[in-house]
Write a protein that holds these residues in place. Structure first.
Motif, short mmCIF file in Angstrom:
data_model
loop_
_atom_site.label_atom_id
_atom_site.label_comp_id
_atom_site.label_asym_id
_atom_site.label_seq_id
_atom_site.Cartn_x
_atom_site.Cartn_y
_atom_site.Cartn_z
N MET A 1 1.29 -1.66 -0.23
CA MET A 1 -0.24 -0.12 -0.21
C MET A 1 1.15 1.62 0.12
N ALA A 2 0.68 2.09 -1.15
CA ALA A 2 1.42 2.94 -1.07
C ALA A 2 1.33 4.04 0.74
N LYS A 3 2.36 4.58 0.69
CA LYS A 3 2.38 5.31 2.17
C LYS A 3 1.47 7.08 1.64
N PRO A 4 0.56 7.40 3.13
CA PRO A 4 -0.21 8.84 2.49
C PRO A 4 1.09 9.68 2.50
N SER A 5 0.12 10.57 2.32
CA SER A 5 1.28 12.00 2.04
C SER A 5 1.60 12.81 2.45
N VAL A 6 0.42 12.67 3.26
CA VAL A 6 0.70 13.65 4.73
C VAL A 6 -0.18 13.86 5.48
N ARG A 7 0.74 13.28 6.55
CA ARG A 7 0.64 12.05 7.79
C ARG A 7 1.27 12.97 9.56
N LEU A 8 -0.16 12.29 10.03
CA LEU A 8 -0.10 13.57 11.63
C LEU A 8 0.57 12.39 12.83
N GLY A 9 1.73 12.67 13.75
CA GLY A 9 1.95 12.11 14.58
C GLY A 9 1.90 12.24 15.80
N VAL A 10 1.62 12.17 16.37
CA VAL A 10 0.71 12.36 17.71
C VAL A 10 0.84 11.71 19.20
N ASP A 11 1.70 12.62 20.02
CA ASP A 11 1.96 11.77 21.43
C ASP A 11 1.33 12.96 22.68
N ILE A 12 1.20 12.32 23.67
CA ILE A 12 0.31 13.11 24.83
C ILE A 12 1.68 13.15 25.84
N GLY A 13 2.14 13.39 26.49
CA GLY A 13 2.76 13.20 27.55
C GLY A 13 2.36 13.86 29.04
N GLY A 14 3.63 13.45 29.91
CA GLY A 14 2.72 14.43 30.75
C GLY A 14 2.48 15.32 30.94
N THR A 15 3.73 15.93 30.64
CA THR A 15 3.78 18.20 30.16
C THR A 15 3.13 18.18 28.88
N PHE A 16 4.02 17.66 28.03
CA PHE A 16 4.02 18.11 26.77
C PHE A 16 2.86 17.48 25.44
N THR A 17 2.23 18.25 24.83
CA THR A 17 1.60 17.18 23.33
C THR A 17 2.63 17.46 22.27
N ASP A 18 3.39 16.26 21.68
CA ASP A 18 3.78 16.43 20.56
C ASP A 18 3.12 16.20 19.58
N VAL A 19 3.35 17.20 18.21
CA VAL A 19 2.59 16.91 17.49
C VAL A 19 3.69 17.09 16.21
N VAL A 20 3.81 16.19 15.60
CA VAL A 20 4.45 16.23 13.72
C VAL A 20 3.58 15.65 12.60
N LEU A 21 3.24 16.56 11.73
CA LEU A 21 3.20 16.05 10.29
C LEU A 21 4.70 16.09 9.68
N GLU A 22 4.29 14.95 9.06
CA GLU A 22 5.23 15.01 7.55
C GLU A 22 4.66 15.22 6.08
N LYS A 23 4.84 16.40 5.37
CA LYS A 23 4.24 16.26 4.12
C LYS A 23 5.17 15.50 2.95
N ASP A 24 5.22 14.51 2.37
CA ASP A 24 6.06 13.80 1.40
C ASP A 24 7.41 13.97 2.18
N GLY A 25 7.33 13.50 3.28
CA GLY A 25 8.54 13.30 4.16
C GLY A 25 9.29 13.87 4.65
N VAL A 26 8.75 15.15 4.26
CA VAL A 26 9.45 16.60 5.20
C VAL A 26 8.43 16.61 6.64
N PRO A 27 9.14 16.77 7.50
CA PRO A 27 8.74 17.15 9.10
C PRO A 27 8.54 18.33 9.37
N PHE A 28 7.59 18.97 10.32
CA PHE A 28 6.89 19.64 10.51
C PHE A 28 6.34 19.76 11.68
#
Length: 695
Positions: A1-28
């Protein structure tokens, strides 16, 4: 299956919530403070920030992968649903009696942790299955209905069903579940033969109780999250990271929330394994330090070590045996209360103690200026010059050094006759030594020598402490990858879809039954594959086979990995040879003349990992250009030194910065001690090495 081009990773921690968006492999990426009352609010806030950075709309997101500490925190803080347990007559007190082992042998005042459910919330029914799965006493439906009526009158929100030997024959548990669903359709139900079909009733009962305890909470949260995302125009599927290092569907996560208990740390271990593969490293110490906890994991041959039992909420100096055992597949790691928000105090023996209590995000460390008046590790780091008060979290949070000084002086300095700097040094050294000691113990328990390992450090606080930790452990090399501050969220985007199915069926090699074994492993393979297919309809699926074996009379087993050919054409001689080989590696020699037995069978179905390109490493011939200097406390010399400040974004490939130096970025700061140099590798990793190695 082809990997989606815009993907969001979200990690809820005890202090911070980390959010990473990858657009065509480039992270933000971004970090936002966790919103405890409604965790989904932080996710929505972070999602909008990274979408703005990437120039996309929320509706453009093709896939979301999420990990969270909510399940863990609910168990630790006892904030779950009002839960009842239905168990076999005579086994009502199993979760309170535990294994009767003393985790602190010589403490005369030892108090065992309270069970998750008090006795009045535990109910029994007659009916009995023996150790071979045969029904000795039939269960009475009328009696079950009477117990369910009592549960209905008491207003329970969730029910756990754990009957003796149900992992071999679930018929009685299924009958109880049918009655519960029929009479109490709005009550959540968990049965142990589905949640954890394994032997050892204490661990199994605890696991099903924990699943039931957090099931309504997690179902409510996941439902709210879906609704909020749909309201924002996000129509893609949501997946959850599970504790074993893979991804499952949101429905499976709602049914088996106990599998999410270590989801965030598991993402970090996957992230570290990905970096290890890029560098061809076979021995890696993964060091993940966030705002609340630090996690340490051994990764061999680019694969995190796994286990099928771990403990949540250890109550006694993080002693093994003092927590709540959860019997599910999990990445094996040690977790201690040593994060940026961990609070410091002086105990009755006038010793500095740090953690496990954390300031979290509300109110946070004293320097946040949000009402906290007790010193945290972040306060100590600020006073020691490791943090820039004007550029913390990309400048989104202004730090107040005066508040840190006041808190350190009041809570530590005044008691021990220290000024604020000495108090900060003491707090930092204690937390670093706590982490170093945890790593040493974990290595010894696994028969490993850490001097042969490379550290990979990530999490918002890890780069601040990794250099000093490497000094204490005698580790020569430490890699801090790009996006280290949000490493677990990036790890979610690297994880495969996977699910591990396991079952306890006792068998001695002297009674080896090839036909039964093949049938059992085939059924487990089909079960695990079915879960993966709920996430991915098209990708090929790989199966990993394990059996847990021991000598007759031993209390615990060791995992033995089999090839698919060995699993599908089982042979007693092959099983014995594999067991003796692994047993000898662990303990030095086999035991002659004893029969061998198998207790647990396991199949993990997983989609293939993405290929990883090797990084061409550089030795760093060119010096990096500093943007300035600032005084930073060097723990090894116990004095402030004039350290260079280098912007990570300005470090070209091959640039080298001689310690002491602070390499700064929005999400974290890398502190390179005087004993080390830092090199920017071609993939953006900051490679911290001993000066003699750099030369």
């Amino acid at each position: 299956m082809a990997k989606p081009s815009v993907r969001l990773g979200v990690d809820i921690g005890g202090t911070f919530t980390d959010v990473v968006l990858e657009k065509d492999g480039v992270p933000f990426s971004t970090k936002v403070l966790t919103t405890y009352a409604a965790p989904e609010n932080a996710i929505i806030d972070g999602m909008h920030q990274v979408c703005a950075k990437a120039g996309v709309a929320p509706a453009d997101i093709d896939q979301i992968i999420h990990g969270t500490t909510l399940a863990t925190n609910a168990l630790i803080e006892r904030r779950g649903a009002k839960t009842a347990l239905i168990t076999t007559q005579g086994f009502r007190d199993v979760i309170e009696m535990r294994t009767e082992s003393r985790f602190e042998q010589y403490d005369l005042n030892l108090n065992l942790p309270d069970p998750l459910l008090p006795r009045q919330m535990r109910f029994t029914v007659a009916g009995r299955v023996d150790a071979k799965g045969q029904i000795l006493v039939d269960i009475d439906r009328v009696e079950v209905e009477a117990v369910v009526d009592q549960i209905a009158q008491a207003g329970f929100e969730s029910v756990a069903v754990g009957l003796i030997h149900s992992y071999l024959n679930p018929a009685h548990e299924e009958l109880v579940r049918d009655v519960l669903v029929e009479k109490l359709p709005h009550v959540a139900v968990s049965i142990s033969s589905e949640v954890s079909p394994q032997m050892r009733e204490y661990e199994r009962f605890n696991t099903v109780v924990a699943n039931a305890y957090i099931k309504p909470l997690m179902a409510s949260y996941l439902g709210r999250l879906e609704d909020r995302l749909q309201a924002e125009g996000v129509a893609c599927r949501i997946f959850l990271m599970h504790s074993g290092g893979g991804i499952i569907s949101i429905q499976n996560a709602a049914d088996f929330p106990v599998r999410l208990v270590e989801s965030g740390p598991a993402g970090g271990a996957v992230f570290a394994a990905h970096i290890a593969a890029r560098y061809g490293l076979d021995k890696v110490l993964s060091f993940d330090m966030g705002g609340t906890t630090a996690k340490i994991c051994l990764i061999k041959n680019q694969t995190p070590k796994t286990s099928r039992v771990f403990e949540v909420a250890r109550t006694y100096r993080f002693k093994k045996g003092s927590g709540m055992p959860i019997s599910i597949p999990v990445i094996d790691m040690v977790e201690i209360g040593a994060g940026g928000g961990s609070l410091a105090h002086v105990d009755a023996l006038r010793q500095i103690r740090v953690g496990p209590e954390s300031a979290g995000s509300e109110p946070g460390p004293a320097c946040y200026g949000r009402g906290g008046d007790r010193p945290a590790v972040t306060d100590a780091d600020l006073i020691l010059g490791k943090l820039d008060p004007d550029n913390f979290a990309g400048g989104s949070i202004q730090l107040h050094a005066d508040a840190s000084k006041s808190a350190l002086t009041a809570q530590v300095g005044d008691t021990l006759d220290m000024d604020a700097v000495e108090a900060a040094f003491g707090v930092a050294e204690v937390v670093d030594e706590n982490m170093a000691n945890a790593a040493r113990v974990h290595a010894v328990e696994n028969g490993e020598d850490l001097s042969e390992y490379t550290m990979i450090a990530f999490g918002g606080a890890a780069p601040l402490h990794a250099g000093r930790l490497a000094e204490k452990l005698g580790v020569d090399r430490c890699l801090v990858p790009p996006g280290a501050g949000v490493g677990s969220a990036i790890g979610f985007l690297r994880a495969p879809f996977s699910f591990e199915a396991n079952r306890s069926v006792y068998m001695k090699l002297s009674d080896f039954d090839p036909a039964r074994i093949k049938s059992l492993l085939t059924d487990l393979q089909a079960e695990a594959t079915g879960f993966v297919r709920t996430c991915d309809d098209h990708s090929p699926i790989l199966s990993e086979f394990k059996v847990y074996m021991r000598y007759t009379g031993q209390g615990w087993e060791i995992p033995i990995t089999l090839t698919e050919e060995q699993a599908m054409a089982p042979d007693a001689t092959t099983f014995e040879a594999r067991f003796i080989e692994d047993y000898t590696k662990l303990f030095g020699r086999p035991v002659e003349g004893m029969d061998i037995e198998i207790t647990v069978w396991s199949v993990n179905a997983t989609t293939p990992p993405d290929p990883v390109a090797r990084t061409d490493e550089t030795t760093g011939p060119d010096m990096a250009t500093p943007s300035g200097t600032r005084p930073i406390f060097d723990a090894a010399s116990a004095a402030f030194t004039d350290a260079k400040v280098v912007n990570r974004a300005d470090m070209a490939t091959g640039a080298r910065a001689a310690g002491p130096v602070a390499v700064i970025e929005d999400e974290t700061t890398i502190i390179v001690p005087a004993s080390r140099d830092a090199i920017c590798q071609p993939d953006g990793c900051i490679d911290i090495i001993l000066k003699r190695a750099a030369q």
